[in-house]
Enzyme design. Structure first.
Site, mmCIF file in Angstrom:
data_model
loop_
_atom_site.group_PDB
_atom_site.id
_atom_site.type_symbol
_atom_site.label_atom_id
_atom_site.label_comp_id
_atom_site.label_asym_id
_atom_site.label_seq_id
_atom_site.Cartn_x
_atom_site.Cartn_y
_atom_site.Cartn_z
ATOM 1 N N ARG A 212 2.204 12.111 -7.305
ATOM 2 C CA ARG A 212 1.873 12.954 -7.282
ATOM 3 C C ARG A 212 0.586 13.880 -6.639
ATOM 4 O O ARG A 212 0.444 15.169 -7.341
ATOM 5 C CB ARG A 212 -0.118 11.743 -7.875
ATOM 6 C CG ARG A 212 0.073 11.074 -8.552
ATOM 7 C CD ARG A 212 -1.225 9.791 -9.169
ATOM 8 N NE ARG A 212 -1.300 8.900 -7.711
ATOM 9 C CZ ARG A 212 -0.637 7.648 -8.668
ATOM 10 N NH1 ARG A 212 0.508 7.623 -9.719
ATOM 11 N NH2 ARG A 212 -0.679 6.907 -7.077
ATOM 12 N N ASP A 250 -1.578 8.006 -23.925
ATOM 13 C CA ASP A 250 -1.471 6.882 -23.846
ATOM 14 C C ASP A 250 -2.196 5.746 -24.668
ATOM 15 O O ASP A 250 -2.656 5.867 -25.996
ATOM 16 C CB ASP A 250 -1.731 5.990 -22.102
ATOM 17 C CG ASP A 250 -1.292 4.926 -22.101
ATOM 18 O OD1 ASP A 250 -0.821 5.091 -20.916
ATOM 19 O OD2 ASP A 250 -0.949 3.930 -22.556
ATOM 20 N N ASP A 297 6.170 9.889 -17.485
ATOM 21 C CA ASP A 297 5.843 8.957 -16.719
ATOM 22 C C ASP A 297 5.947 7.632 -17.529
ATOM 23 O O ASP A 297 5.154 6.769 -17.656
ATOM 24 C CB ASP A 297 5.293 8.327 -15.021
ATOM 25 C CG ASP A 297 5.507 7.418 -14.358
ATOM 26 O OD1 ASP A 297 6.650 7.056 -14.552
ATOM 27 O OD2 ASP A 297 4.426 7.283 -13.588
ATOM 28 N N CYS A 337 11.378 4.672 -14.095
ATOM 29 C CA CYS A 337 11.541 3.049 -13.526
ATOM 30 C C CYS A 337 12.415 2.218 -13.605
ATOM 31 O O CYS A 337 11.951 1.129 -13.280
ATOM 32 C CB CYS A 337 9.620 3.313 -13.259
ATOM 33 S SG CYS A 337 8.995 2.497 -14.622
#
Length: 393
Positions: A212, A250, A297, A337
């Site tokens: 970030r 989102d 992400d 991830c």
């Protein structure tokens, strides 16, 4: 203390001799009667020689090793391991930092405590078990943590309902020490609300802190799209970096609420930010080509090896859509991830996406998890976060 024993097949101790902290079920020759889930066991060779002590659990990974010394797992053991974890965070300057009171104190195998995660948010530590053994030891660990932290932590919240879903909900979430409604923490001078009650993971994605910060340096004058924004971390760093506009997306309404709250904490009334509750692929499909800094992400597309093929197709599709939409001269931050997705897997998926989108792409940075998420050198599987910063012509 006498622990029950698990005896390995001939030659199956070789990985343990190299200090790999897992015993797979297929390596076991025989086990003492009556070993229960989460119980501490001694691991011995076919000849009966001691190898390790760890937590037993049914499944592919049968034993998670706590120590390669034949010692009792007691209060002194927990204090020693937690103290070692704290000392490392002090050495790298992430703990006791007035500008940043958010960090990971324990990162499972990376801190020789497989199955345990502890994140610190100001005066609250959020503890999460990923193994039944750690769940059963939670009170002893909390007691040791309180002693080791020496007043740094006043509240310990236990949050394992989502990581041990096959167990009963009893005692899976709740304070083990203290109790606080103050859920505002600080990361690199920026404030954010931590939803350790209902949020994902321990309430915030601590592992993206350094990435970030990097994004902040690229944000000046940019029109930013933060996909899978969750609590909006990349968004408010982009705003502090003087982005022209920031759009956060989102599919979770709760995540969008948190994002708006976090932006308001740091930039009250700032009209540069807008948030959208929408599926990422649908948003990208209808979006115009007016973004020149995009962050991808997503949550883990593959939780196990069986899902790897579909996950790589998903990463390719997502990145292709971003390459098609981003302005010429734009910058793309893209991440995976998923532990089972290797750096090469991920890079190949992104490269395929670039080729399909017919864009010229250069790598500016190769990103990974920060130092407070250490990788045990004997456990390469602990390297789970990988990212690329790309310049797109």
């Amino acid at each position: 203390m006498m622990y029950k024993q698990i005896q390995l097949k001939r030659g199956k101790e070789e990985s343990l001799k190299r200090f790999h902290p897992w015993v797979f079920s297929g390596a076991i020759l025989r086990a003492d009667d009556g070993i229960e889930e989460g119980e501490l066991v001694r691991v011995v060779t076919e000849k009966g020689d001691f190898i390790a002590v760890g937590h037993y659990q049914q499944g592919s990974i049968a034993v998670r090793v706590l120590t390669f010394s034949d010692v009792a797992i007691d209060d002194e053991f927990w204090k020693s391991r937690l103290s070692s974890a704290l000392q490392m965070r002090l050495a790298i300057g992430i703990a006791d930092n007035a500008d940043n009171n958010t960090y990971r104190l324990v990162h499972g195998e990376g801190d020789l405590l497989p199955g345990l995660i502890i994140d610190v948010y100001g005066e609250t530590a959020v503890m999460q078990a990923h193994s039944i053994g750690m769940h059963l030891c939670r009170k002893e660990i909390a007691h040791a943590l309180n002693e080791v932290m020496g007043g740094r932590v006043k509240h310990i919240y236990y949050k394992s309902e989502t990581t041990l879903p096959f167990m009963t909900a009893d005692d899976m979430n709740g304070f083990l020490l203290g109790g606080s409604d103050d859920n505002i923490a600080t990361e690199n001078g920026l404030k954010f609300r931590v939803d350790w009650l209902r949020g994902q993971k321990t309430g915030f994605f601590v592992d993206q802190r350094e990435n970030r910060s990097l994004l902040e340096h690229y944000a000046k004058g940019k029109r930013v799209l933060n996909m899978f924004c969750y609590t909006g971390g990349f968004s408010f760093y982009a705003m502090r970096g003087n982005a022209e506009l920031v759009h956060s997306v989102d599919s979770s309404a709760k995540a969008i609420e948190l994002t708006k709250a976090n932006v308001e904490l740091n930039f009250p009334g700032d009209a540069r930010h807008e948030a959208y509750c929408e599926d990422a692929f649908k948003f990208l499909e209808r979006a115009g080509s007016n973004y020149n800094l995009i962050i991808l992400d997503p949550p883990a597309f593959a939780k196990h090896r069986g899902a790897l093929h579909n996950a790589l197709k998903g990463y390719t599709r997502l990145n292709q859509k971003a390459f098609e939409k981003i302005e010429k001269g734009g910058i793309l931050f893209t991440f995976s991830c998923s532990q089972v997705v290797t750096k090469d897997h991920f890079r190949n998926a992104v490269f395929t996406a670039a080729a399909l989108a017919k864009r010229k792409v250069r790598i500016l940075h190769q990103l990974h998890q920060p130092a407070d998420h250490p990788i045990n050198i004997y456990h390469p599987e602990g390297e789970y976060l990988k990212g690329l910063v790309l310049y797109v012509e």
